[in-house]
Write an enzyme that holds these catalytic residues in place. Structure first.
Site, PDB file in Angstrom:
ATOM      1  N   GLN A 103       0.959  -1.213  -0.012  1.00 12.50           N
ATOM      2  CA  GLN A 103       0.126   0.211   0.198  1.00 12.50           C
ATOM      3  C   GLN A 103       0.818   1.426   0.239  1.00 12.50           C
ATOM      4  O   GLN A 103       2.354   0.938   0.426  1.00 12.50           O
ATOM      5  CB  GLN A 103      -0.849  -0.064   1.271  1.00 12.50           C
ATOM      6  CG  GLN A 103      -0.297   0.020   2.392  1.00 12.50           C
ATOM      7  CD  GLN A 103      -1.148  -0.135   3.540  1.00 12.50           C
ATOM      8  OE1 GLN A 103      -1.566   0.801   4.182  1.00 12.50           O
ATOM      9  NE2 GLN A 103      -1.777  -1.185   4.062  1.00 12.50           N
ATOM     10  N   HIS A 105       0.232   5.563   0.598  1.00 13.89           N
ATOM     11  CA  HIS A 105      -0.925   6.486   1.172  1.00 13.89           C
ATOM     12  C   HIS A 105      -0.446   7.894   1.065  1.00 13.89           C
ATOM     13  O   HIS A 105       0.963   8.815   0.324  1.00 13.89           O
ATOM     14  CB  HIS A 105      -0.612   6.739   2.344  1.00 13.89           C
ATOM     15  CG  HIS A 105      -0.497   6.017   4.016  1.00 13.89           C
ATOM     16  ND1 HIS A 105      -1.476   4.924   3.841  1.00 13.89           N
ATOM     17  CD2 HIS A 105       0.385   4.981   4.547  1.00 13.89           C
ATOM     18  CE1 HIS A 105      -1.650   3.826   4.425  1.00 13.89           C
ATOM     19  NE2 HIS A 105      -0.134   4.206   5.621  1.00 13.89           N
ATOM     20  N   GLU A 140       2.549   8.260   9.025  1.00 12.23           N
ATOM     21  CA  GLU A 140       2.370   7.353  10.238  1.00 12.23           C
ATOM     22  C   GLU A 140       3.698   6.915  10.340  1.00 12.23           C
ATOM     23  O   GLU A 140       4.839   6.812   9.492  1.00 12.23           O
ATOM     24  CB  GLU A 140       2.151   6.086   9.991  1.00 12.23           C
ATOM     25  CG  GLU A 140       2.522   4.897   8.289  1.00 12.23           C
ATOM     26  CD  GLU A 140       1.193   3.441   8.478  1.00 12.23           C
ATOM     27  OE1 GLU A 140       0.247   4.146   8.406  1.00 12.23           O
ATOM     28  OE2 GLU A 140       2.292   3.157   8.284  1.00 12.23           O
ATOM     29  N   HIS A 290       4.889   0.506   0.938  1.00  9.30           N
ATOM     30  CA  HIS A 290       5.119  -0.322   2.479  1.00  9.30           C
ATOM     31  C   HIS A 290       3.889  -1.712   2.701  1.00  9.30           C
ATOM     32  O   HIS A 290       3.419  -1.709   2.119  1.00  9.30           O
ATOM     33  CB  HIS A 290       5.347   0.168   3.556  1.00  9.30           C
ATOM     34  CG  HIS A 290       3.848   1.092   4.040  1.00  9.30           C
ATOM     35  ND1 HIS A 290       2.878   2.456   3.598  1.00  9.30           N
ATOM     36  CD2 HIS A 290       2.968   0.745   5.207  1.00  9.30           C
ATOM     37  CE1 HIS A 290       2.040   2.236   3.976  1.00  9.30           C
ATOM     38  NE2 HIS A 290       1.815   1.550   5.045  1.00  9.30           N
ATOM     39  N   ARG A 309      -3.757   0.590  -2.131  1.00 12.88           N
ATOM     40  CA  ARG A 309      -3.556  -0.669  -2.158  1.00 12.88           C
ATOM     41  C   ARG A 309      -3.714  -1.628  -3.333  1.00 12.88           C
ATOM     42  O   ARG A 309      -4.355  -0.712  -4.239  1.00 12.88           O
ATOM     43  CB  ARG A 309      -4.391  -1.795  -1.045  1.00 12.88           C
ATOM     44  CG  ARG A 309      -5.040  -1.740   0.686  1.00 12.88           C
ATOM     45  CD  ARG A 309      -5.925  -2.262   0.409  1.00 12.88           C
ATOM     46  NE  ARG A 309      -6.248  -2.391   2.070  1.00 12.88           N
ATOM     47  CZ  ARG A 309      -6.917  -1.230   2.568  1.00 12.88           C
ATOM     48  NH1 ARG A 309      -7.721  -0.808   1.385  1.00 12.88           N
ATOM     49  NH2 ARG A 309      -7.273  -0.394   3.330  1.00 12.88           N
TER      50      ARG A 309
END
Length: 452
Positions: A103, A105, A140, A290, A309
């Protein structure tokens, strides 16, 4: 401070024991894999707070509602000024027994554009085919609570080629071709990949375009024969000699067992394999591809549930939008020894502060008799940074905080009161409570907060 209840997320890749033990779940609550526990102010999955009424009873109120009632008290005037009347971070514990999705972000403008586009298309916010759940960019950070395995960002070209050249798979051979010759003048064999590159690719160096073409090949290829893919990975792994290459093949093999025939697992051979021990961390900026492979950790991120994804998942794939967002620059994973991620080590607490303004995370231990060995181990690994940072930080106290007891028992004291927390219990500490201190006889904790 208020008792805060986490929102459980049950996904197929989750653990059947780790989070259940931490949160003391049994019986019906412990059935099936438990993947994440959210301490959340996100509009789609808010945590509930225990709020006392005037008559002495307690009722549960959503954190989002409490913030809306009095944003200055809950998240602080500075937080409201910088981020609006909301909790600017999302804090989770996560446990993976199997690999989970490959995936990316999105950055802020991509998140806004995607959110508005899906709204115009009439896709419900809770629809399984929805990619953009909000308009926020999502970076994140994960801190390992147990050994934690992940593939993070693109590795140097030489590393990827050494791995891919050991495979017989036609998809892997085409990925090698993308690295070696894809995009040369007169070569239109990767025209489809080039059409899916983001606009920014017009100024990319050729080396970055080749990474994109190889990655595109892996995530858009048709499914392979599951046994042939597994056998190919195992035979290639037996020929790998360097420990990092062996680890990359181990991760890809685990993923191929979890997702039979999914050729996107070959993308893991292009990425940095990472093993984190307890207390070690990695920061994932927007755009960095990642996949988490195995382990238990704490995650903190901007207040977003946007995930694009490309494979290794039973959930919705959005390969086109992911390819518009993916950062194709080979780079090392960002860890606490990097200048972009400051870590302050003290006797009994580690502070992790990435280069964002929304969040920091503290991992601490209280024990009057025994020192915490994690601090000594991290001090050895990051000695230069420790010497630079020691004694210069202060515990954030002007914004909202979530405190979770992960082991034993701790005592949290603020300007307004004191609470004892046992393993799996957590409190939300509003900005109006002022400073907070953690003590007790023996226990460990995580504290998520803003940096101020």
């Amino acid at each position: 401070m208020y008792t805060i209840h986490p929102v459980p997320k049950c996904y197929a890749w989750g653990s059947r024991g780790s989070l259940q033990r931490m949160f003391h779940l049994d019986g019906a609550d412990a059935q099936g894999p438990l993947a994440e526990m959210w301490f959340s102010g996100h509009a789609q999955s808010p945590s509930m707070l225990d709020v006392p009424d005037a008559d002495g009873t307690t009722r549960q109120v959503a954190l989002t509602e409490m913030i809306a009632r009095d944003p200055d008290a809950m998240v602080g005037a500075r937080g409201v000024s910088e981020f609006g009347p909301e909790l600017p971070f999302l804090f989770k514990t996560i446990a993976a027994d199997e690999p989970l999705s490959l995936q990316v972000h999105p950055v802020d403008f991509q998140a806004r554009a995607g959110f508005n586009m899906e709204n115009r298309q009439g896709i419900a916010l809770d629809a399984p085919e929805r990619s953009f759940k909000d308009m926020n960019a999502k970076s994140e950070m994960v801190v390992a609570l147990e050994p934690f395995l992940a593939s993070v960002g693109f590795a140097p070209h030489a590393f990827a080629l050494r791995n891919l050249q050991l495979l017989r798979s036609p998809v892997a051979r085409r990925m090698v071709q993308a690295f070696a010759s894809g995009g040369r003048r007169g070569d239109d064999s990767f025209a489809q990949a080039d059409m899916m590159m983001p606009v920014a690719a017009t100024v990319w160096p050729e080396s970055r375009k080749r990474v994109f073409r190889a990655f595109h090949t892996a995530v858009t290829a048709a499914a392979s024969d599951p046994q042939e893919l597994l056998d190919d990975l195992r035979q290639a792994a037996a020929q790998a000699t360097h420990a990092r290459n062996v680890m990359a093949f181990d991760f890809a093999t685990r993923a191929a067992r979890a997702f039979p025939g999914d050729t996107s697992v070959l993308a893991l051979l292009m990425m940095n394999p990472v093993r984190l021990e307890e207390g070690e961390s990695v920061f994932l900026p927007t755009g960095v591809p990642h996949a988490y492979i195995y382990g238990t950790g704490a995650e903190i991120m901007t207040n977003s549930d946007n995930v694009l994804r490309a494979g290794m998942t039973v959930k919705h794939k959005d390969i086109a939008n992911l390819l518009q967002c993916v950062d194709c620059r080979p780079s090392s994973p960002v860890n606490p020894s990097d200048s972009r991620l400051g870590t302050l080590l003290m006797r009994d607490v580690v502070f992790y502060k990435p280069g964002v303004s929304e969040y920091v995370l503290a991992y601490g231990h209280v024990d009057a008799a025994e020192p915490w060995p994690i601090v000594d181990r991290l001090a050895v690994r990051y000695d230069a940074l420790v010497q630079q940072m020691r004694g210069r930080g202060v515990v954030p106290h002007s914004g909202p905080r979530v405190l979770l007891c992960t082991q034993g028992e701790i005592v949290c004291t603020t300007e307004t009161g004191s609470r004892t927390l046992r393993q799996g219990e957590a409190v939300f500490i509003p900005a109006s409570d002022g400073w907070a201190r953690v003590g007790g006889e023996s226990g460990s904790y995580l504290m998520a907060s803003t940096p101020f």
